[in-house]
Design a protein around this motif. Structure first.
Motif, mmCIF file in Angstrom:
data_model
loop_
_atom_site.group_PDB
_atom_site.id
_atom_site.type_symbol
_atom_site.label_atom_id
_atom_site.label_comp_id
_atom_site.label_asym_id
_atom_site.label_seq_id
_atom_site.Cartn_x
_atom_site.Cartn_y
_atom_site.Cartn_z
ATOM 1 N N GLY A 99 0.793 -1.223 0.000
ATOM 2 C CA GLY A 99 0.000 0.000 0.000
ATOM 3 C C GLY A 99 0.827 1.276 0.000
ATOM 4 N N PHE A 100 2.103 1.184 -0.369
ATOM 5 C CA PHE A 100 2.970 2.360 -0.367
ATOM 6 C C PHE A 100 2.476 3.433 -1.338
ATOM 7 N N LEU A 101 2.137 3.021 -2.534
ATOM 8 C CA LEU A 101 1.698 3.980 -3.546
ATOM 9 C C LEU A 101 0.403 4.668 -3.112
ATOM 10 N N ARG A 102 -0.531 3.894 -2.626
ATOM 11 C CA ARG A 102 -1.816 4.449 -2.195
ATOM 12 C C ARG A 102 -1.617 5.451 -1.054
ATOM 13 N N ARG A 103 -0.846 5.054 -0.039
ATOM 14 C CA ARG A 103 -0.624 5.950 1.109
ATOM 15 C C ARG A 103 0.189 7.177 0.717
ATOM 16 N N SER A 104 1.196 7.005 -0.148
ATOM 17 C CA SER A 104 1.986 8.170 -0.557
ATOM 18 C C SER A 104 1.139 9.138 -1.380
ATOM 19 N N ASN A 105 0.194 8.627 -2.163
ATOM 20 C CA ASN A 105 -0.716 9.510 -2.900
ATOM 21 C C ASN A 105 -1.606 10.305 -1.956
ATOM 22 N N VAL A 106 -2.079 9.671 -0.887
ATOM 23 C CA VAL A 106 -2.919 10.360 0.095
ATOM 24 C C VAL A 106 -2.132 11.486 0.760
ATOM 25 N N TYR A 107 -0.931 11.161 1.228
ATOM 26 C CA TYR A 107 -0.096 12.178 1.883
ATOM 27 C C TYR A 107 0.308 13.272 0.901
ATOM 28 N N GLY A 108 0.669 12.883 -0.308
ATOM 29 C CA GLY A 108 1.066 13.860 -1.321
ATOM 30 C C GLY A 108 -0.058 14.824 -1.662
ATOM 31 N N LYS A 109 -1.286 14.310 -1.783
ATOM 32 C CA LYS A 109 -2.430 15.176 -2.084
ATOM 33 C C LYS A 109 -2.683 16.160 -0.955
ATOM 34 N N LYS A 110 -2.499 15.734 0.289
ATOM 35 C CA LYS A 110 -2.657 16.646 1.429
ATOM 36 C C LYS A 110 -1.653 17.784 1.337
ATOM 37 N N LEU A 111 -0.393 17.428 1.083
ATOM 38 C CA LEU A 111 0.648 18.452 0.990
ATOM 39 C C LEU A 111 0.408 19.399 -0.185
ATOM 40 N N LEU A 112 0.055 18.845 -1.326
ATOM 41 C CA LEU A 112 -0.181 19.690 -2.500
ATOM 42 C C LEU A 112 -1.367 20.619 -2.297
ATOM 43 N N SER A 113 -2.394 20.170 -1.589
ATOM 44 C CA SER A 113 -3.534 21.053 -1.336
ATOM 45 C C SER A 113 -3.128 22.208 -0.420
#
Length: 163
Positions: A99-113
């Motif tokens: 689940g690395f990709l899924r979790r990194s996408n979640v964290y990345g979207k938070k930071l980008l927002s």
């Protein structure tokens, strides 16, 4: 941005953030409470960097309001430090077993927002004030320099590049 003059100019900010850290530690000592020194050092370091980049604090000690940002950064750091089975067996990469990709996408979207919000606020500030590109009343940060570059006609810097 990281010339000796810019680094010397940001010395006051760095000293102020370290002073706030010492006050925070002192407050915990006087109240005889346990302190997570790692979290306090992380907050200090994050605020030093965010002041150089955005001229604002992105985190506060003992603050719930900045917890989302801290969680996203800590989550990405944790993911990058953990071994990924896909690195050893590339054929498994599309399955994202851990689940690395899924979790990194979640964290990345938070930071980008959060970055989008900061960039939008700065653009609004610039459009509502009589911004002349000089900013003589305040020191220019990395975001100011990137926005200046993106406003040039021949610029290849997009808002996505700034993020």
């Amino acid at each position: 941005m990281f010339t000796m003059q810019r680094l010397d100019a940001s010395e006051i900010v760095r000293q102020e953030k370290v002073h706030k850290l010492l006050e925070h530690v002192s407050q915990y000592c006087s109240n005889k409470k346990a302190l997570n020194i790692g979290a306090a050092a992380f907050t200090t370091t994050l605020n030093i960097l965010s002041n150089v980049i955005f001229s604002r604090d992105l985190s506060q000690y003992d603050s719930v309001s900045s917890q989302g940002f801290k969680d996203a950064v800590c989550g990405l750091m944790e993911l990058s430090g953990n071994p990924n089975i896909s690195d050893f067996f590339p054929i498994l990469k599309p399955f994202d077993l851990q689940g690395f990709l899924r979790r990194s996408n979640v964290y990345g979207k938070k930071l980008l927002s959060i970055f989008d919000m900061i960039i939008d606020e700065r653009i609004q500030e610039r459009s509502s004030s009589s911004y002349d590109g000089d900013h003589s009343s305040k020191s220019r940060d990395l975001l100011d320099l990137l926005l200046d570059l993106s406003m040039k006609d021949e610029s290849e810097i997009s808002p996505n590049d700034m993020r």
